[in-house]
Motif scaffolding. Structure first.
Motif, PDB file in Angstrom:
ATOM      1  N   SER A  82       0.880  -1.177   0.000  1.00 32.51           N
ATOM      2  CA  SER A  82       0.000   0.000   0.000  1.00 32.51           C
ATOM      3  C   SER A  82       0.911   1.217   0.000  1.00 32.51           C
ATOM      4  O   SER A  82       1.269   1.737   1.056  1.00 32.51           O
ATOM      5  N   ILE A  83       1.275   1.673  -1.194  1.00 34.31           N
ATOM      6  CA  ILE A  83       2.454   2.536  -1.290  1.00 34.31           C
ATOM      7  C   ILE A  83       2.238   3.972  -0.832  1.00 34.31           C
ATOM      8  O   ILE A  83       3.199   4.688  -0.634  1.00 34.31           O
ATOM      9  N   PHE A  84       0.974   4.394  -0.655  1.00 32.25           N
ATOM     10  CA  PHE A  84       0.761   5.784  -0.256  1.00 32.25           C
ATOM     11  C   PHE A  84       0.323   5.941   1.193  1.00 32.25           C
ATOM     12  O   PHE A  84       0.041   7.046   1.649  1.00 32.25           O
ATOM     13  N   THR A  85       0.194   4.820   1.917  1.00 32.95           N
ATOM     14  CA  THR A  85      -0.162   4.905   3.333  1.00 32.95           C
ATOM     15  C   THR A  85       1.115   4.785   4.164  1.00 32.95           C
ATOM     16  O   THR A  85       2.140   4.320   3.662  1.00 32.95           O
ATOM     17  N   PRO A  86       1.069   5.170   5.434  1.00 35.62           N
ATOM     18  CA  PRO A  86       2.269   5.035   6.268  1.00 35.62           C
ATOM     19  C   PRO A  86       2.605   3.559   6.472  1.00 35.62           C
ATOM     20  O   PRO A  86       1.726   2.702   6.451  1.00 35.62           O
ATOM     21  N   ALA A  87       3.893   3.286   6.654  1.00 35.92           N
ATOM     22  CA  ALA A  87       4.328   1.934   7.005  1.00 35.92           C
ATOM     23  C   ALA A  87       4.205   1.770   8.520  1.00 35.92           C
ATOM     24  O   ALA A  87       4.173   2.750   9.252  1.00 35.92           O
ATOM     25  N   CYS A  88       4.114   0.515   8.949  1.00 37.90           N
ATOM     26  CA  CYS A  88       4.062   0.264  10.396  1.00 37.90           C
ATOM     27  C   CYS A  88       5.476   0.373  10.954  1.00 37.90           C
ATOM     28  O   CYS A  88       6.311  -0.494  10.747  1.00 37.90           O
ATOM     29  N   THR A  89       5.746   1.478  11.610  1.00 31.84           N
ATOM     30  CA  THR A  89       7.048   1.658  12.256  1.00 31.84           C
ATOM     31  C   THR A  89       6.782   1.881  13.730  1.00 31.84           C
ATOM     32  O   THR A  89       5.657   2.167  14.133  1.00 31.84           O
ATOM     33  N   ASP A  90       7.834   1.767  14.543  1.00 28.76           N
ATOM     34  CA  ASP A  90       7.670   1.999  15.983  1.00 28.76           C
ATOM     35  C   ASP A  90       7.055   3.366  16.218  1.00 28.76           C
ATOM     36  O   ASP A  90       6.138   3.541  16.991  1.00 28.76           O
ATOM     37  N   PHE A 111       5.251   5.216  14.229  1.00 27.65           N
ATOM     38  CA  PHE A 111       3.854   5.325  13.849  1.00 27.65           C
ATOM     39  C   PHE A 111       2.959   4.686  14.896  1.00 27.65           C
ATOM     40  O   PHE A 111       1.893   5.185  15.220  1.00 27.65           O
ATOM     41  N   SER A 112       3.415   3.585  15.409  1.00 27.45           N
ATOM     42  CA  SER A 112       2.640   2.869  16.407  1.00 27.45           C
ATOM     43  C   SER A 112       2.273   3.773  17.572  1.00 27.45           C
ATOM     44  O   SER A 112       1.144   3.804  18.018  1.00 27.45           O
ATOM     45  N   ILE A 113       3.233   4.527  18.036  1.00 27.50           N
ATOM     46  CA  ILE A 113       2.989   5.437  19.167  1.00 27.50           C
ATOM     47  C   ILE A 113       2.048   6.561  18.741  1.00 27.50           C
ATOM     48  O   ILE A 113       1.063   6.854  19.379  1.00 27.50           O
ATOM     49  N   LEU A 114       2.373   7.159  17.603  1.00 26.44           N
ATOM     50  CA  LEU A 114       1.586   8.273  17.095  1.00 26.44           C
ATOM     51  C   LEU A 114       0.138   7.862  16.890  1.00 26.44           C
ATOM     52  O   LEU A 114      -0.797   8.554  17.289  1.00 26.44           O
ATOM     53  N   ASN A 115      -0.023   6.708  16.281  1.00 26.12           N
ATOM     54  CA  ASN A 115      -1.352   6.267  15.921  1.00 26.12           C
ATOM     55  C   ASN A 115      -2.201   5.960  17.144  1.00 26.12           C
ATOM     56  O   ASN A 115      -3.408   6.127  17.142  1.00 26.12           O
ATOM     57  N   HIS A 116      -1.539   5.487  18.169  1.00 27.26           N
ATOM     58  CA  HIS A 116      -2.253   5.204  19.392  1.00 27.26           C
ATOM     59  C   HIS A 116      -2.960   6.472  19.865  1.00 27.26           C
ATOM     60  O   HIS A 116      -4.105   6.467  20.272  1.00 27.26           O
ATOM     61  N   PHE A 117      -2.236   7.567  19.743  1.00 27.17           N
ATOM     62  CA  PHE A 117      -2.788   8.838  20.168  1.00 27.17           C
ATOM     63  C   PHE A 117      -3.917   9.285  19.236  1.00 27.17           C
ATOM     64  O   PHE A 117      -4.995   9.678  19.676  1.00 27.17           O
ATOM     65  N   TYR A 177      -6.834   4.722   9.408  1.00 24.67           N
ATOM     66  CA  TYR A 177      -6.129   3.573   8.866  1.00 24.67           C
ATOM     67  C   TYR A 177      -4.989   3.163   9.794  1.00 24.67           C
ATOM     68  O   TYR A 177      -4.211   3.993  10.239  1.00 24.67           O
ATOM     69  N   ASP A 178      -4.907   1.895  10.063  1.00 22.78           N
ATOM     70  CA  ASP A 178      -3.911   1.371  10.999  1.00 22.78           C
ATOM     71  C   ASP A 178      -2.947   0.440  10.255  1.00 22.78           C
ATOM     72  O   ASP A 178      -3.288  -0.698   9.952  1.00 22.78           O
ATOM     73  N   PRO A 179      -1.731   0.924   9.969  1.00 15.95           N
ATOM     74  CA  PRO A 179      -0.802   0.082   9.217  1.00 15.95           C
ATOM     75  C   PRO A 179      -0.221  -1.061  10.054  1.00 15.95           C
ATOM     76  O   PRO A 179       0.439  -1.944   9.512  1.00 15.95           O
ATOM     77  N   CYS A 180      -0.467  -1.048  11.362  1.00 16.83           N
ATOM     78  CA  CYS A 180       0.120  -2.076  12.232  1.00 16.83           C
ATOM     79  C   CYS A 180      -0.869  -3.183  12.570  1.00 16.83           C
ATOM     80  O   CYS A 180      -0.656  -3.953  13.509  1.00 16.83           O
ATOM     81  N   THR A 181      -1.946  -3.256  11.807  1.00 16.45           N
ATOM     82  CA  THR A 181      -3.020  -4.200  12.142  1.00 16.45           C
ATOM     83  C   THR A 181      -2.535  -5.651  12.236  1.00 16.45           C
ATOM     84  O   THR A 181      -3.010  -6.415  13.083  1.00 16.45           O
ATOM     85  N   GLU A 182      -1.549  -6.015  11.406  1.00 13.69           N
ATOM     86  CA  GLU A 182      -1.042  -7.387  11.435  1.00 13.69           C
ATOM     87  C   GLU A 182      -0.459  -7.746  12.803  1.00 13.69           C
ATOM     88  O   GLU A 182      -0.524  -8.902  13.235  1.00 13.69           O
ATOM     89  N   GLN A 183       0.112  -6.744  13.449  1.00 15.57           N
ATOM     90  CA  GLN A 183       0.725  -6.989  14.766  1.00 15.57           C
ATOM     91  C   GLN A 183      -0.316  -7.425  15.796  1.00 15.57           C
ATOM     92  O   GLN A 183      -0.039  -8.232  16.680  1.00 15.57           O
ATOM     93  N   HIS A 184      -1.512  -6.852  15.694  1.00 23.75           N
ATOM     94  CA  HIS A 184      -2.527  -7.115  16.722  1.00 23.75           C
ATOM     95  C   HIS A 184      -3.007  -8.563  16.666  1.00 23.75           C
ATOM     96  O   HIS A 184      -3.276  -9.179  17.696  1.00 23.75           O
ATOM     97  N   SER A 185      -3.092  -9.096  15.422  1.00 26.42           N
ATOM     98  CA  SER A 185      -3.563 -10.479  15.309  1.00 26.42           C
ATOM     99  C   SER A 185      -2.533 -11.447  15.879  1.00 26.42           C
ATOM    100  O   SER A 185      -2.879 -12.525  16.351  1.00 26.42           O
ATOM    101  N   ASP A 235      10.179  12.242   9.470  1.00 26.38           N
ATOM    102  CA  ASP A 235       9.692  11.607  10.707  1.00 26.38           C
ATOM    103  C   ASP A 235       9.527  10.097  10.584  1.00 26.38           C
ATOM    104  O   ASP A 235       8.501   9.532  10.967  1.00 26.38           O
ATOM    105  N   GLY A 236      10.522   9.463  10.032  1.00 23.13           N
ATOM    106  CA  GLY A 236      10.551   8.000  10.002  1.00 23.13           C
ATOM    107  C   GLY A 236       9.768   7.364   8.867  1.00 23.13           C
ATOM    108  O   GLY A 236       9.811   6.157   8.696  1.00 23.13           O
TER     109      GLY A 236
END
Lengths: 465, 465
Positions: free
Chosen positions: A279-287, A289-295, A309-317, B410-411
């Motif tokens: 998904s080349i135009f969305t953010p990648a799941c990085t550490d 982003f994970s923090i930022l997105n939580h907020f 949109y949550d790029p880290c969704t794979e991590q949750h499963s 920013d990463g």
């Protein structure tokens, strides 16, 4: 009347004999999921999960999770969804990220309802295939390193035939197979196996009506051609790498490219940097982003806003499906203590035995057989991009029935479509490799049109979904 | 001391003689914007707007709006921004939608502060060019239908020379020209005019150090080639239209294509449907979206969430810049009563007289002159797409200094970059034609790197912006 008596007799036998002789209906009831951990909301449909043994000798068992349609399941078709890899779990991706009813929160422990779940349109079956994927396994453990296209299709067919015994009310029901990515191999191959197996049967259990694949690996030559063109066209790789990739990878296998092709693919990867190629135009799941997105997520929980949109969704499963209470609720067999559920199994993908360079011959056979065949493509995927799919379809040289045009969803262009004789092509604008993750509403519109056998909506039509 | 006395004398003369003899400093003070309607917040920088007469005989007057840098303006460079069209207002786009400090709310009446305004990095000058654009005008009204590249460059040069008289503290200040789209013609052409005009001067008022253009029309042949490839690669047009466009438009003018090329472009437009070609993955401004977005906007005003993307932003400026109180605050000359401010003038674009098919020769001359030249490209634009710019740059055959790589903000990958001898190319991931509208933070990082003359940040660097 006879049926009822027979059922009662078997039920009695079941209680007497344990697992020795199991009533199909009882098997189904045993698979029923009653309490799903982290599900803080009610649903008005039944769902079932468990195993179907596809090979008694090796003890190969495939895991499924089946959701009845939200409304009026008895009038709705049955749709099977398969993820690819090879080695990736349909539960991890199709169900928990994309088109299934239950998606997983950031904590990995609680669930939320996906308002665009495909069980709004159909009875929806997810299968972890082949053995070694997700919760599916073989007690002959060498099986995990010896999967391939041929056995996957054969085992999946065996699964379906047995599954219809367990869920006899779906026998003869309109049945469709869907999937994405490497399931571009699985879906037509399984369809072919069913069509051949059904040959000569008057009332086959598996009433296959058609299949639909997205961002599907189809033909290694054209898929490569399109891949490099797409990566260059959106600026991911240098002019030089583009030229070299075309020169060195042109007739290579996608799964096992040659050393020189691999070398240039490594060079491309270096240039591409840390982006989500799926998904080349969305953010990648990085550490970060994970923090930022939580907020952001917290702020987003206001009003009717769609969750961001949550790029880290794979991590949750990875958390959720390793919870013992989740595995118990889903009737997962207790395997050896070192078992760890993974989204994609490297053991499976690394050991893959057979993968033809093209499935276009299967398309030709199945188009001839009259199946409804749809191919879709999220147009921001750089793994099997829209260009690859366009080249692969073009190679079929099918006559055009309805020319290229935009299709619409609530007044916005959802993508483009062209109807060929025997095949309909649909792009989904702004969607990546996992179309229903990135464009859930448009994906639901897509599957509804596919199942109804209608053209994609034009600008005048407004979808009700 | 002499200067002060002279200034006082002129000031006295000014009050005696009215406009007959105007002290530059007084002119500047008259242009100062003191109260801007709808501005419910304070800013700590001065800004000025008004006219510079570039041709006394025809009474051609160009409108500018100038913003001092937020911090320490005396130490910061001066940056001119130009929009293209031809016929589009730099106030409408560059300022009010993209990189200016004041953006316009949905009501068309109130303003909000753009936290990524380029006057965080520089003193920032917007110019409506040529006459007939925005508030700029000629009292010889036929001038509006007889603009072209040559006169635009000459008038813009005349504007700058006079503007430096009005703002003498910027004489000799490091000066950069930036712009997008058809300003791909204006910016190098004006740069060339300045370089030639400065020739032989020891201390020129216009201390031009470089220029930067984005999604810039550069070379009709390569721009067409890239445009059709991009449209096909993202699935906007059919295979057939792609082939025909390449065959029928290959050596055509972008502004005035032949009848047969126009015909195939119409066919392409038909297939594309109602999308925003300037940003192909975002929603288009439709009535329906307008209503929906109004609601989303309200919900979005929570916490630190960035305001959601507004595809209807151009509509709001049509209200704001037609308000009499806004025009009064900006010192807009009262023109005939039928005057209506428009974002892009069809009178200007339709009457365009001269437009060379390429400006690559201008690039060659200016690269030779040692100017800093940067070219950037938002990679989701289907008007002058990234493929067009890649082909145009490739045609210059410049040696590579630093190879293609991802740059980071920013990463996350902000886009890709390659440094050639004499020219730096930067793509901005996920940005459309108006890069600073779609990716404001990344655009600020870009202009900061350009002005500093440094490479784009790598993954290790985190921007402070």
């Amino acid at each position: 009347m006879l049926n009822v008596m027979w059922g009662c007799l078997v039920l009695v036998l079941f209680f007497i004999s344990g697992s020795f002789c199991i009533n199909p209906n009882a098997e189904k009831e045993l698979d029923k999921v009653t309490k799903l951990p982290g599900q803080g909301f009610n649903v008005n449909f039944a769902h079932y999960s468990g195993y179907v043994t596809v090979n008694e000798e090796s003890e190969r068992a495939l895991f499924y999770w089946f959701f009845e349609a939200v409304d009026d399941p008895s009038s709705k078709p049955l749709v099977l969804w398969l993820n690819g890899g090879p080695g990736c779990s349909s539960i991890a991706f199709g169900l928990a990220e994309e088109l299934g009813p239950f998606h997983i929160e950031k904590d990995g422990k609680t669930l939320y309802w996906n308002p665009y779940s495909w069980n709004l349109a159909a009875n929806l079956l997810f299968l972890d295939s082949p053995v070694g994927v997700g919760y599916s396994y073989s007690n002959t453990s060498s099986d995990h390193q010896n999967n391939g296209d041929v056995r996957t299709a054969a085992d999946s067919l065996a699964f379906l035939l047995k599954w219809f015994e367990r869920f006899p009310e779906y026998k003869g029901r309109d049945f469709y197979i869907t999937g994405e990515s490497y399931a571009g191999h699985y879906v037509p191959q399984l369809s072919q196996a069913i069509v051949r197996d059904n040959h000569g049967l008057k009332k086959p259990a598996i009433n296959l009506k058609g299949f639909m694949v997205g961002n599907a690996l189809t033909d290694d030559y054209h898929d490569h051609l399109g891949l490099f063109q797409f990566m260059w066209s959106v600026g991911m790789i240098s002019d030089q790498t583009y030229k070299q990739a075309n020169a060195l990878c042109d007739y290579e296998s996608f799964l096992t490219p040659s050393e020189q092709c691999n070398k240039i693919l490594d060079q491309a990867n270096e240039e591409i940097g840390n982006i989500d190629s799926y998904s080349i135009f969305t953010p990648a799941c990085t550490d970060k982003f994970s923090i930022l997105n939580h907020f952001l997520r917290k702020s987003n929980r206001v009003g009717y806003l769609r969750r961001s949109y949550d790029p880290c969704t794979e991590q949750h499963s990875k958390i959720y499906f390793n919870l013992p209470e989740v595995q118990e609720a889903l009737h997962v067999h207790k395997r050896n203590s070192s078992f760890k559920w993974v989204t994609c199994s490297e053991e499976v993908s690394n050991g893959w035995k057979d993968s033809p360079k093209t499935v276009l011959d299967v398309y030709r056979e199945l188009i001839e057989s009259g199946l409804r065949i749809w191919v879709f493509s999220g147009d921001t995927d750089a793994v099997i991009p829209v260009t690859s799919t366009r080249y692969s379809i073009d190679a079929l040289k099918l006559p055009t029935i309805a020319p290229w045009r935009a299709w619409y969803d609530d007044g916005q262009v959802g993508g483009w479509t062209q109807e060929y004789k025997g095949l309909t092509f649909v792009t989904v604008r702004g969607a990546g490799h996992e179309v229903a993750l990135h464009r859930p509403k448009q994906a639901l519109t897509l599957v509804k049109s596919f199942l109804a056998g209608t053209s994609m909506p034009s600008s005048e039509q407004i979808s009700n979904s």
